[in-house]
Write an enzyme that holds these catalytic residues in place. Structure first.
Site, mmCIF file in Angstrom:
data_model
loop_
_atom_site.group_PDB
_atom_site.id
_atom_site.type_symbol
_atom_site.label_atom_id
_atom_site.label_comp_id
_atom_site.label_asym_id
_atom_site.label_seq_id
_atom_site.Cartn_x
_atom_site.Cartn_y
_atom_site.Cartn_z
ATOM 1 N N SER A 20 9.244 -7.148 -2.233
ATOM 2 C CA SER A 20 8.915 -6.984 -3.810
ATOM 3 C C SER A 20 8.897 -5.489 -4.024
ATOM 4 C CB SER A 20 7.537 -7.554 -3.869
ATOM 5 O OG SER A 20 7.254 -7.046 -5.202
ATOM 6 N N ASN A 66 4.784 6.152 -2.406
ATOM 7 C CA ASN A 66 5.085 5.776 -3.703
ATOM 8 C C ASN A 66 3.784 5.328 -4.703
ATOM 9 O OD1 ASN A 66 4.655 2.546 -4.958
ATOM 10 N ND2 ASN A 66 5.011 2.365 -2.492
ATOM 11 N N SER A 67 3.665 5.727 -6.023
ATOM 12 C CA SER A 67 2.694 5.472 -6.863
ATOM 13 C C SER A 67 3.340 4.571 -7.986
ATOM 14 C CB SER A 67 1.944 6.113 -7.251
ATOM 15 O OG SER A 67 0.883 5.667 -8.179
ATOM 16 N N GLY A 69 2.481 1.862 -9.830
ATOM 17 C CA GLY A 69 1.356 1.531 -10.579
ATOM 18 C C GLY A 69 2.042 0.170 -11.241
ATOM 19 N N LEU A 70 2.617 -0.724 -10.523
ATOM 20 C CA LEU A 70 2.948 -2.000 -11.042
ATOM 21 C C LEU A 70 3.645 -2.172 -12.254
ATOM 22 C CD1 LEU A 70 -0.036 -4.202 -9.725
ATOM 23 C CD2 LEU A 70 2.428 -4.229 -8.821
ATOM 24 N N CYS A 126 -1.557 -4.012 -3.528
ATOM 25 C CA CYS A 126 -0.986 -2.907 -4.144
ATOM 26 C C CYS A 126 -2.126 -2.005 -4.164
ATOM 27 C CB CYS A 126 -0.727 -3.142 -5.622
ATOM 28 S SG CYS A 126 -0.032 -1.665 -6.320
ATOM 29 N N THR A 189 2.059 -1.440 1.814
ATOM 30 C CA THR A 189 1.998 0.132 2.143
ATOM 31 C C THR A 189 0.544 0.396 2.489
ATOM 32 O OG1 THR A 189 1.672 0.404 -0.094
ATOM 33 C CG2 THR A 189 3.863 0.504 0.428
ATOM 34 N N GLY A 212 8.079 2.713 5.073
ATOM 35 C CA GLY A 212 9.402 3.171 5.707
ATOM 36 C C GLY A 212 8.940 3.290 7.231
ATOM 37 N N GLY A 260 12.116 -3.779 2.931
ATOM 38 C CA GLY A 260 11.668 -2.932 1.688
ATOM 39 C C GLY A 260 12.354 -1.450 1.544
#
Ligand code: SIN
Length: 300
Positions: A20, A66-67, A69-70, A126, A189, A212, A260
């Site tokens: 995702s 990463n951010s 934020g959906l 998340c 993450t 990663g 991912g």
């Protein structure tokens, strides 16, 4: 050798999924999506979300932060505009859903009860939202309650995506199993942050999630710890960049894997992982997945 894997009601053609948030809705690369086990969509919420302020990605040696934020179009637009497009794909489609309450999870599942949706991945991990996400996933009680409520609302395949952030994933995996999940996926993450030269947070969302290659040793540890004590399958995720990384996750007890961050670098990465995994199995004359899955434990 048969590469098919059944989880819940879904038969996947092979054990590699696109994770995702790293492969959009699979529509830009049908040639990849249709040759892997399936895709997991970007997280869908009830209401549309604009996501975190820019910048959203920070690169460092070994991974990214990463951010996002959906950011997503919300369930109504997803259903109206994206779901019909997904009918063009031949692969399995799992929709990642992110509710901010139990009722929202039920609303999402009810609103997406269509044939093209093979199953759901509950996003309880998340790290980039204030409520929901990881805060649900750090509580075994909430994990069980949400899973149970969703299970009552759908017969579709149910995967719970768990976090490794400040919680033993064995506890939350057991809670998901208790709630009626068909599988758990771990890990999402890990919390992280980066600063700019003036000492300010680099990411617009201030903190983010690390993914990663640097995640792989911890993710592998979590998979082995959880898989050996569960009756439902574990889907391994975290830093899978190559076929050999996938073999490692299967050896640690994962039944399937998700690719991912590698797809952000090369959108064909999940297919490359699957092809390398298949080649490896042929070279080693693997007759059955059981010969690989969980072999670290059998060697104890
Ligand atoms: C995000 O959209 O910020 C990341 C989603 C996730 O980690 O589940």
């Amino acid at each position: 050798m048969k590469y098919r894997i059944k989880i819940g009601r879904t038969v996947f053609a092979n054990p590699v999924l696109a994770a995702s948030g790293t492969f959009g809705f699979g529509l830009k690369f049908p040639g990849v999506a249709n040759r892997i086990g399936g895709i997991v969509t970007k997280g869908i919420t009830v209401e549309p979300r604009e996501g975190s302020p820019l910048p959203r990605i920070y690169e460092f040696p070994g991974g990214i932060l990463n951010s996002v934020g959906l950011e997503n179009p919300g369930v109504r637009r997803f259903r109206k505009e994206i779901l019909p497009e997904l009918r063009r794909l031949k692969c399995r489609v799992i929709v990642n859903i992110a509710g901010f309450s139990i009722d929202e999870f039920i609303e999402l599942v009810d609103g997406l009860d269509y044939k093209r949706v093979d199953g759901f991945e509950l996003n309880l991990s998340c790290p980039n939202v204030k409520n929901g996400g990881v805060t649900f996933g750090q509580s075994p009680r909430m994990v069980e309650r949400i899973t149970k409520a969703v299970r009552k609302s759908t017969n579709k395949t149910l995967i719970v995506k768990l976090t490794g952030n400040f919680i033993d994933p064995l506890k939350t995996a057991k809670a998901a199993e208790q709630g009626g999940a068909d599988a758990v996926c771990l890990i999402n993450t890990l919390f992280g942050m980066a600063l700019d030269e003036s000492g300010r947070h680099f990411l617009g969302g201030r903190t983010g999630g690390i993914s990663g290659p640097c995640l792989k040793p911890f993710a592998l540890f979590c998979v082995e710890r959880v898989a050996s004590k569960m009756t439902i399958p574990v889907i391994g995720c975290g830093g899978i960049m190559s076929g050999m990384d996938a073999i490692d996750f299967l050896s640690a007890g994962a039944t399937m894997v998700q690719v991912g961050t590698a797809s952000l670098v090369n959108p064909k990465a999940s297919l490359a992982v699957w092809q390398a995994l298949g080649d490896w199995c042929r070279r080693h004359e693997v007759k059955d997945w059981e010969d690989i899955v969980g072999r670290t434990k059998r060697q104890d």
